[in-house]
Design a protein around this motif. Structure first.
Motif, short mmCIF file in Angstrom:
data_model
loop_
_atom_site.label_atom_id
_atom_site.label_comp_id
_atom_site.label_asym_id
_atom_site.label_seq_id
_atom_site.Cartn_x
_atom_site.Cartn_y
_atom_site.Cartn_z
N LEU A 138 0.84 -1.21 0.00
CA LEU A 138 0.00 0.00 0.00
C LEU A 138 0.87 1.25 0.00
N LYS A 139 0.37 2.36 -0.56
CA LYS A 139 -0.88 2.42 -1.27
C LYS A 139 -0.65 2.37 -2.79
N GLY A 140 0.59 2.62 -3.18
CA GLY A 140 0.88 2.82 -4.60
C GLY A 140 0.46 1.68 -5.51
N SER B 187 8.33 4.38 3.44
CA SER B 187 9.73 4.68 3.14
C SER B 187 9.92 6.14 2.80
N TYR B 188 8.87 6.77 2.28
CA TYR B 188 8.95 8.18 1.93
C TYR B 188 8.00 8.92 2.85
N SER C 32 13.87 9.41 -0.96
CA SER C 32 13.77 8.19 -0.15
C SER C 32 14.57 8.36 1.13
N GLU D 153 4.34 -4.59 -6.66
CA GLU D 153 4.77 -3.20 -6.41
C GLU D 153 4.42 -2.31 -7.59
N ILE E 25 9.89 0.17 -8.45
CA ILE E 25 11.14 -0.03 -7.72
C ILE E 25 12.04 1.13 -8.08
N ASP E 26 12.42 1.87 -7.07
CA ASP E 26 13.22 3.09 -7.27
C ASP E 26 14.59 2.80 -6.65
N THR E 27 14.85 3.21 -5.41
CA THR E 27 16.14 2.88 -4.79
C THR E 27 16.22 1.38 -4.48
N GLY E 28 15.06 0.73 -4.28
CA GLY E 28 15.02 -0.70 -3.96
C GLY E 28 14.94 -0.99 -2.47
N THR F 72 12.66 -0.37 -0.17
CA THR F 72 11.37 -0.88 0.32
C THR F 72 11.29 -2.39 0.10
N ASP G 109 1.85 8.51 -6.27
CA ASP G 109 1.50 9.84 -5.77
C ASP G 109 2.67 10.79 -5.75
N ARG H 285 -2.85 10.03 -7.43
CA ARG H 285 -2.90 8.57 -7.59
C ARG H 285 -4.01 8.16 -8.55
O1 LIG Z 1 12.42 1.54 -4.24
P1 LIG Z 1 12.10 2.61 -3.22
O2 LIG Z 1 13.04 3.77 -3.32
O3 LIG Z 1 12.01 2.06 -1.86
O4 LIG Z 1 10.70 3.26 -3.61
C1 LIG Z 1 9.58 2.56 -4.03
C2 LIG Z 1 8.48 2.60 -3.03
O5 LIG Z 1 8.13 3.97 -2.72
C3 LIG Z 1 6.76 4.21 -2.98
O6 LIG Z 1 5.96 3.99 -1.86
P2 LIG Z 1 5.76 5.06 -0.68
O7 LIG Z 1 6.60 4.68 0.46
O8 LIG Z 1 5.88 6.43 -1.25
O9 LIG Z 1 4.26 4.79 -0.26
P3 LIG Z 1 2.93 4.84 -1.14
O10 LIG Z 1 2.91 3.56 -1.94
O11 LIG Z 1 1.84 4.90 -0.13
O12 LIG Z 1 3.02 6.05 -2.02
C4 LIG Z 1 6.40 3.17 -4.02
O13 LIG Z 1 5.02 2.89 -4.00
C5 LIG Z 1 7.23 1.98 -3.61
O14 LIG Z 1 6.61 1.21 -2.63
#
Ligand SMILES: O=P(O)(O)OC[C@H]1O[C@H](OP(=O)(O)OP(=O)(O)O)[C@H](O)[C@@H]1O
Ligand SMILES: [Mg+2]
Length: 184
Positions: free
Chosen positions: A46-48, A73-74, A80, A103, A106-109, A111, A163, A169
């Motif tokens: 959640l929630k993305g 994580s954010y 991040s 998911e 995947i950005d930094t990874g 999470t 988001d 979203r």
């Molecule tokens: O690879 P990372 O750098 O860890 O980033 C990716 C994560 O960040 C965002 O979630 P976020 O924590 O923003 O929560 P959300 O899904 O509620 O927006 C996204 O939905 C992933 O879960």
């Protein structure tokens, strides 16, 4: 009312039709992979990943159990923090089960790495990862999805679940957010 999208979206990166076509394709690859299995626990983060989970699950041909986890994580915005906290855990035991982590990006990874490490301790049969978007240029830790929808450039994107500061979203496409929105 949502702001005029011309004011916030630099360009549409992936339109609604392309998303749906690609998600059906992913579902068919996932169906092939699990063809000899009876059940699958799909875990949306959640929630993305809510929109992606909903669209993907419609095309999965196994008995599935839909589960949700909330991690953070954010805090807000686009940076991040590298810290992942579990805010809501699974409702079910995953011991000896096939688990598919779903998911949106995947950005930094960080999470997914922390989440996978956490779930591995519960002795599942197997954990796989599907992500709609992969932003490989930003990776800080070694984690790769088993399936991905689209590799995207290093831009902040919103829509289809993703988001900026909890907004946008509900856009039906993936769009690049204008820098002026977050650089002010
Ligand atoms: O690879 P990372 O750098 O860890 O980033 C990716 C994560 O960040 C965002 O979630 P976020 O924590 O923003 O929560 P959300 O899904 O509620 O927006 C996204 O939905 C992933 O879960
Ligand atoms: Mg977010």
């Amino acid at each position: 009312m949502i702001s005029d999208t011309n004011e916030i979206i630099e360009k549409v990166l992936i339109d609604e039709d392309s998303l749906n076509v690609r998600i059906k394709k992913l579902a068919s690859q996932i169906n092939d992979h699990y063809k000899d299995e009876d059940t699958l626990i799909m875990v949306a983060i959640l929630k993305g990943s809510v929109m992606f989970m909903a669209e993907l699950a419609k095309h999965i041909k196994l008995d599935i159990n839909l589960e949700f986890m909330a991690v953070s994580s954010y805090d807000s915005g686009t940076i991040s923090s590298g810290n992942v906290k579990i805010l809501k855990d699974l409702d079910t035991d995953i011991k000896d089960k096939n688990v598919l982590l779903v998911e949106d990006i995947i950005d930094t990874g960080h999470t997914l790495l922390k989440l996978r490490n956490n779930l591995e301790k519960r002795d599942p049969k197997d954990i796989k990862i599907v992500t709609l978007l992969d932003k490989p240029e930003r990776r800080e830790v070694d984690i790769k999805p088993d399936w991905y929808g689209f590799k995207i450039p290093n831009e902040f994107v919103v829509g289809f679940g993703l988001d900026y500061d909890q907004k946008y979203r509900n856009l039906p496409y993936i769009g690049i957010l204008k820098r002026s929105v977050y650089e002010g």
